[in-house]
Design an enzyme around this catalytic site. Structure first.
Site, PDB file in Angstrom:
ATOM      1  CD  GLU A 101     -10.563 -21.723  17.855  1.00  8.83           C
ATOM      2  OE1 GLU A 101      -9.426 -21.596  18.235  1.00  8.83           O
ATOM      3  OE2 GLU A 101     -11.527 -21.050  18.096  1.00  8.83           O
ATOM      4  CB  CYS A 158      -4.360 -15.167  15.187  1.00 12.14           C
ATOM      5  SG  CYS A 158      -5.761 -16.152  15.517  1.00 12.14           S
ATOM      6  CG  HIS A 169      -5.160 -20.156  26.311  1.00 15.21           C
ATOM      7  ND1 HIS A 169      -6.135 -21.414  26.234  1.00 15.21           N
ATOM      8  CD2 HIS A 169      -5.442 -19.293  25.166  1.00 15.21           C
ATOM      9  CE1 HIS A 169      -6.520 -21.193  24.824  1.00 15.21           C
ATOM     10  NE2 HIS A 169      -6.223 -20.107  24.401  1.00 15.21           N
ATOM     11  CG  ASP A 213      -8.136 -24.355  20.137  1.00 16.61           C
ATOM     12  OD1 ASP A 213      -7.859 -25.238  21.247  1.00 16.61           O
ATOM     13  OD2 ASP A 213      -8.613 -23.297  20.396  1.00 16.61           O
TER      14      ASP A 213
HETATM   15  C1  PEP Z   1      -5.580 -20.995  18.297  1.00 17.40           C
HETATM   16  O1  PEP Z   1      -6.368 -21.775  18.875  1.00 17.40           O
HETATM   17  O2  PEP Z   1      -4.762 -21.295  17.520  1.00 17.40           O
HETATM   18  C2  PEP Z   1      -5.890 -19.654  18.998  1.00 17.40           C
HETATM   19  C3  PEP Z   1      -5.305 -18.470  18.538  1.00 17.40           C
HETATM   20  O3  PEP Z   1      -6.745 -19.339  20.015  1.00 17.40           O
HETATM   21  P1  PEP Z   1      -6.472 -19.599  21.530  1.00 17.40           P
HETATM   22  O4  PEP Z   1      -4.893 -19.920  21.599  1.00 17.40           O
HETATM   23  O5  PEP Z   1      -6.850 -18.491  22.199  1.00 17.40           O
HETATM   24  O6  PEP Z   1      -7.295 -20.900  21.642  1.00 17.40           O
HETATM   25 MG    MG Z   2      -8.071 -21.587  19.769  1.00 11.17          MG
END
Ligand code: PEP
Ligand code: MG
Length: 599
Positions: A458, A529, A214, A482
């Site tokens: 995910e 996403c 992140h 994920d």
């Molecule tokens: C993902 O896991 O692809 C996602 C969009 O959520 P995050 O990156 O916040 O875990």
């Molecule tokens: Mg995620």
């Protein structure tokens, strides 16, 4: 790159014998180039103001420090009281932890040392805490006994709380650094990144961290050039050194020569020219050569990224990572506070949908405002993360849902739930939504009474059970970050295994295809996403899988749009079929790049 960087370099050159230019490599996780003075943050130390105090101000400074100690002790007592309401096994662990923190605050080496430093070295209390913590950490590091060495975490925790209480008068980390500063640290957490104001911080580099964690995602969203996983960084940079971060190639140059700065400047200008050209696509709809219309939305973490999404021409917020509202503070935000933050975003999107994801803390995203709810876990990515924490703390979940429903009175909102693996979890969240709707309706609070309730796909479990989950929710959002991590068992934020993190692995592609097909059969809207959405290299493949709704960090949107405008969706579908026939990620990568060259 700031031109003032060159001026600083010149000024420094006259000061002392010039230190030689040194090159380091790492993972370029956020494109862009920045040159500026380094601000080195030691590991485990929060960025704090440092200043000297006059002799006659020593007593007042010690009194200020003691007040912070008293406040810290009473906060811990408050946490102890709250812990008693938790199940015994959690309460027991927490009691133990909090007792240890209390010990650190009562006549300990930490407290005594800080007072001595204020008195003798005449430095402010925050700086004294940092220096004392450094000294204790060094002493602990030399200990043979692993148990005792591990106690340094308690000292860090207690010190962090003291610094937060000392600086609670609105002090913002990194706010005192000169514009264009490059932050250098062993580790930069997502919560640290949330504090970086692009008007001050020009970029950053750290020894730890992977491209899909992140911290990297935040850097891309904020448009901050960043390099993570930089080998040999420790001790190589001093605060004030001029450094250049090359987020495109994954390079860090310490004390760059003038010729190097000039070369980087040329490349930076070329990147900027390209960005300006792409910005012209803002008003153009994303339609492929053969007429496939694709909706392009943005992912945002912080309310101040809204402007970036608007500038990029986002057709909605496809993912609002709400956890950042909970970071860098002592208490979680109230329902009203969340409502105000969300309402501003909904208003800003002027009728375009805003998808708010419920809390996804845990794993690499930690928020100390939730400290009492999260106990350290051996495997945090497999622990009390996301919806698991929300269902365990109904008051937090319901406050968040209420804020989303209330913001929904101002424009279209959707609720998105992370890390769902079972129909049962969706049912429980839906019950919480229904209960909150009833409460707000009784109180005559204006709300959106029927927000779509979607789930993140995910985990491999969710992808493989997508047809079952489809019956219980209103839409899917594919979280390929994920999904890749859990399918391949590769920590997305660990630089040591970053080279093995590969979303083109056949298993990941099959899961994306499987979940997308399940959504299509159930006539359920589906978007993607994860970071794959923002990389034009993968756009043809995703369109080929039948996806028509992508959400990404704002700076990526124009490039993805440009790619769609050049694509033929039917050819992309044949390309995706061919990819799914392959057994090796390397072969898939070659086909992906070959298709990009040919179209
Ligand atoms: C993902 O896991 O692809 C996602 C969009 O959520 P995050 O990156 O916040 O875990
Ligand atoms: Mg995620």
């Amino acid at each position: 790159m700031k031109t003032e960087a060159a001026a600083v370099a010149e000024a420094r050159a006259g000061e002392s014998p010039r230190r030689p230019e040194r090159h380091f490599t790492g993972l370029g996780v956020s494109a862009g180039i920045a040159v500026g003075p380094a601000h080195v943050v030691e590991r485990g130390l929060i960025d704090v103001p440092e200043y000297r105090i006059e002799a006659d101000a020593v007593d007042a400074e010690i009194a200020r420090f003691r007040e912070a100690v008293t406040l810290s002790v009473s906060q811990i007592h408050g946490l102890q009281a709250k812990a008693e309401a938790l199940p015994e096994e959690v309460a027991g662990q927490l009691r133990y932890l909090l007792d240890a923190h209390l010990l650190m605050l009562s006549g300990s080496r930490l407290v005594r040392g800080v007072e001595a430093r204020i008195r003798d070295a005449r430095i402010n209390a925050e700086a004294a805490v940092q220096v004392q913590l450094s000294e204790i950490a060094q002493a602990f590091a030399g200990m043979e006994d692993a148990y005792l060495a591990g106690k340094i975490d308690d000292v860090r925790e207690a010190s962090g709380r003291l610094v937060r209480n000392l600086t609670r008068a609105g002090y913002q980390a990194f706010s005192g650094v000169p514009p264009g500063t490059i932050v250098i640290a062993e580790e930069i957490t997502p919560a640290d990144t949330a504090l970086m104001d692009p008007a001050r911080v020009g970029g950053f580099a750290a020894a730890l961290g992977g491209a899909e964690g992140h911290t990297a995602i935040m850097a891309r969203s904020l448009g901050l050039p960043a390099v993570l996983g930089v080998a040999g960084l420790k001790g190589a940079v001093r605060s004030g050194d001029i450094v250049a971060v090359d987020g495109v190639r994954g390079g860090l140059v310490v004390n760059p020569e003038e010729a190097t700065i000039a070369r980087l400047e040329r490349r930076r200008r070329a990147l900027e020219r390209r960005e300006r050209q792409l910005a012209r696509l803002r008003q153009v709809a994303a339609v492929s050569q053969d007429g496939a219309r694709v909706t392009l939305q943005c992912n945002i973490e912080l309310p101040n990224e809204l402007a970036l999404a608007q500038e990029a021409g986002a057709e909605g917020i496809g993912l609002l990572r709400s956890e950042f509202l909970y970071m860098n503070r002592d208490e979680p935000p109230s329902e009203d506070e969340q409502y105000v933050a969300l309402k501003d975003i909904v208003d800003g999107m002027a009728g375009a949908p805003v998808t708010v994801r419920t809390l996804d803390v845990g794993s690499d995203k930690l928020a100390y405002s939730l400290g009492e709810h999260i106990t350290p876990s051996v495997n945090p990515a497999l622990g009390l993360r996301a919806v698991r924490l929300s269902l365990k703390t109904p008051a937090l979940l319901e406050a968040q849902i209420a804020a989303i429903l209330r913001a929904g009175a101002h424009g279209p909102v959707r609720i998105l739930v992370p890390m769902i693996t079972s129909v049962d979890e969706i049912r429980h969240v839906r019950k919480a939504v229904d209960k909150t709707i009833r409460r707000l309706t009784r109180a005559r609070v204006p709300i959106e009474p029927e927000p779509p309730l979607g789930i993140m796909i995910e985990t491999p479990g969710a992808a493989l059970a997508a047809d079952a989950l489809a019956g219980a929710c209103d839409y899917f959002s594919l979280g390929t970050n994920d999904l890749t991590m859990y399918t391949l068992a590769i920590d997305r934020g660990d630089e040591q295994v970053a080279h093995l993190y590969d979303p083109l692995h056949p298993a990941v592609l099959r899961l994306i295809r499987f979940a997308t097909d399940a959504a299509r059969r159930a006539r359920l809207p589906v978007n993607l996403c994860g970071e794959l959405a923002g990389n034009p290299r993968f756009t043809a493949m995703l369109l080929g899988f039948g996806l028509r709704d992508l959400s990404m960090a704002p700076p990526h949107l124009p490039r993805v749009k440009q790619r769609i405008l050049a694509l033929d969706a039917e050819a992309a579908a044949r390309h995706a079929d061919e990819l799914l026939d392959q057994s090796e990620a390397g072969r898939i990568a070659k086909l992906v790049d070959g298709f990009a060259k040919g179209s």
